[in-house]
Scaffold this motif. Structure first.
Motif, PDB file in Angstrom:
ATOM      1  N   ARG A 110       0.840  -1.215   0.000  1.00  0.00           N
ATOM      2  CA  ARG A 110       0.000   0.000   0.000  1.00  0.00           C
ATOM      3  C   ARG A 110       0.875   1.265   0.000  1.00  0.00           C
ATOM      4  NH1 ARG A 110      -1.742   0.974   6.192  1.00  0.00           N
ATOM      5  NH2 ARG A 110       0.103   0.092   7.134  1.00  0.00           N
ATOM      6  N   SER A 111       0.204   2.374  -0.238  1.00  0.00           N
ATOM      7  CA  SER A 111       0.900   3.665  -0.209  1.00  0.00           C
ATOM      8  C   SER A 111       1.341   3.980   1.219  1.00  0.00           C
ATOM      9  CB  SER A 111      -0.078   4.736  -0.706  1.00  0.00           C
ATOM     10  OG  SER A 111       0.321   5.994  -0.252  1.00  0.00           O
ATOM     11  N   PRO A 115      -4.693   5.538   4.340  1.00  0.00           N
ATOM     12  CA  PRO A 115      -5.521   5.926   5.480  1.00  0.00           C
ATOM     13  C   PRO A 115      -6.235   4.730   6.143  1.00  0.00           C
ATOM     14  CG  PRO A 115      -6.700   6.318   3.438  1.00  0.00           C
ATOM     15  CD  PRO A 115      -5.396   5.694   3.055  1.00  0.00           C
ATOM     16  N   CYS A 125      -9.089  -1.762   3.270  1.00  0.00           N
ATOM     17  CA  CYS A 125      -8.779  -0.779   2.227  1.00  0.00           C
ATOM     18  C   CYS A 125      -9.976   0.134   1.996  1.00  0.00           C
ATOM     19  CB  CYS A 125      -8.407  -1.517   0.942  1.00  0.00           C
ATOM     20  SG  CYS A 125      -8.252  -0.440  -0.478  1.00  0.00           S
ATOM     21  N   ARG A 126      -9.720   1.449   1.874  1.00  0.00           N
ATOM     22  CA  ARG A 126     -10.810   2.402   1.628  1.00  0.00           C
ATOM     23  C   ARG A 126     -10.887   2.797   0.167  1.00  0.00           C
ATOM     24  NH1 ARG A 126     -10.214   6.960   6.281  1.00  0.00           N
ATOM     25  NH2 ARG A 126      -9.897   5.597   8.068  1.00  0.00           N
ATOM     26  N   GLY A 129      -7.461   5.403  -3.732  1.00  0.00           N
ATOM     27  CA  GLY A 129      -6.835   5.759  -5.014  1.00  0.00           C
ATOM     28  C   GLY A 129      -5.357   6.073  -4.913  1.00  0.00           C
TER      29      GLY A 129
HETATM   30  S1  SF4 Z   1      -6.781   2.659   1.420  1.00  0.00           S
HETATM   31 FE1  SF4 Z   1      -6.513   1.059  -0.116  1.00  0.00          FE
HETATM   32  S2  SF4 Z   1      -6.110   2.157  -2.033  1.00  0.00           S
HETATM   33 FE2  SF4 Z   1      -5.774   3.600  -0.354  1.00  0.00          FE
HETATM   34  S3  SF4 Z   1      -3.571   3.480   0.062  1.00  0.00           S
HETATM   35 FE3  SF4 Z   1      -4.601   2.078   1.463  1.00  0.00          FE
HETATM   36  S4  SF4 Z   1      -4.574   0.122   0.442  1.00  0.00           S
HETATM   37 FE4  SF4 Z   1      -4.110   1.661  -1.144  1.00  0.00          FE
END
Ligand code: SF4
Length: 233
Positions: A110-111, A115, A125-126, A129
Motif C-alpha cells: 500500500r501507499s 488511510p 482498504c478504503r 486511489g
Molecule cells: S486505502 Fe486502499 S487504495 Fe488507499 S492506500 Fe490504502 S490500500 Fe491503497
C-alpha cells in the motif's frame, strides 16, 4: 562357554555396507536432481517437476547444500522452489472454484500515506486511489475472491481458520512466500505464490500481471470483468 562373535561381526558388516550404499545413493540422486534443477533454471522451463519435488521432500538439506556448492544463490534457489511449487499445484488450483479461493496481499504494497486501519481481518482498504491495491481488490472480489491485506502470517492462519478457503494465493517477498507455502502445505491448502518485484517494508511492488495470470486460472474468460484484463497489461 565361549561366545561366538562371528555372526555379529557379519551383521555389523552388512549394516555398514547398506549404510554406505544408502548414503552414496542419496548423494547420486541429489546430484542428478540438482543438475536437472540447474538446467531448468538456465532454460527457464521446468523439467521433471514431480521428480524434483519428490526429491526435495526427502533430500532437501542435501540438495540445498549442493546448490550452494555449485554457486546458486539463496534467492535463485528460493525462486526456483516457488516456481516448482506453483507448477505442481497449478492443476489442482485450477479445479477449485474461485469462491473457495482467497488472496493474501502484504500490507507493504500500500501507499505510505494509506488511510486504512488495521482490523482483526487485516487492513480494510478504503479504495482511496493512492495505490493500486484498492482498484485491484474490487475487481478480484467481483471475480469471486476473498481478499485480505495482511501484516503477517498469523493473520493468514486466522483467516484460513475462519473462512476455510480451499486454495490461496499468497503475495509477498521471496522469504515470506516460501514461509507461506510451507505453512499452507501443513494446513492442507492448495497454495500459489507470487513474489513481489521490490522488497522492503513500504511501497513494495508486485507485477499485477503475475497475479492476474494465477488468479484467472480455471476461470471462464467470459466471466472475467472487462476491467480486470487491464491487470494483464
Ligand atoms: S486505502 Fe486502499 S487504495 Fe488507499 S492506500 Fe490504502 S490500500 Fe491503497
Amino acid at each position: 562357554m565361549a561366545f561366538d562373535f562371528i555372526p555379529w561381526n557379519h551383521l555389523i558388516y552388512i549394516i555398514g555396507e547398506i549404510t554406505v550404499i544408502v548414503i552414496l545413493g542419496a548423494l547420486v540422486i541429489s546430484f542428478i536432481l540438482v543438475i536437472i534443477s540447474l538446467y531448468s533454471i538456465r532454460q527457464k522451463k521446468l523439467y521433471f517437476p514431480k521428480l524434483i519435488k519428490s526429491g526435495l521432500v526427502f533430500l532437501e538439506g542435501l540438495m540445498k547444500a549442493m546448490f550452494r556448492f555449485l554457486g546458486l544463490e539463496d534467492r535463485e534457489m528460493l525462486s526456483f522452489f516457488i516456481k516448482l511449487h506453483n507448477s505442481m499445484n497449478e492443476p489442482e488450483f485450477t479445479r477449485i472454484p474461485v469462491t473457495e479461493r482467497a488472496i493474501f496481499m502484504p500490507q507493504c504494497l500500500r501507499s505510505s500515506q494509506c488511510p486504512a486501519h488495521l482490523t482483526p481481518e487485516g487492513l480494510k482498504c478504503r479504495n482511496c486511489g493512492q495505490c493500486t491495491i484498492g482498484e485491484t481488490r474490487v475487481l478480484l472480489e467481483q471475480l469471486g475472491y476473498k481478499i485480505f491485506i495482511v501484516p503477517g502470517s498469523s493473520f493468514i492462519k486466522r483467516m484460513v481458520k475462519k473462512y476455510r478457503p480451499k486454495a490461496i494465493i499468497g503475495v509477498g517477498c521471496l522469504a515470506e512466500v516460501k514461509e507461506g507455502i510451507d505453512m499452507a502445505d501443513k494446513m492442507g491448502l492448495v497454495v500459489m505464490g507470487i513474489v513481489t518485484l521490490k522488497e522492503g517494508c513500504v511501497e513494495t511492488i508486485v507485477n499485477w500481471a503475475d497475479l492476474y495470470e494465477v488468479a484467472t486460472l480455471g476461470i471462464d474468460p467470459a466471466s472475467i470483468p472487462e476491467d480486470l484484463h487491464t491487470l494483464a497489461d
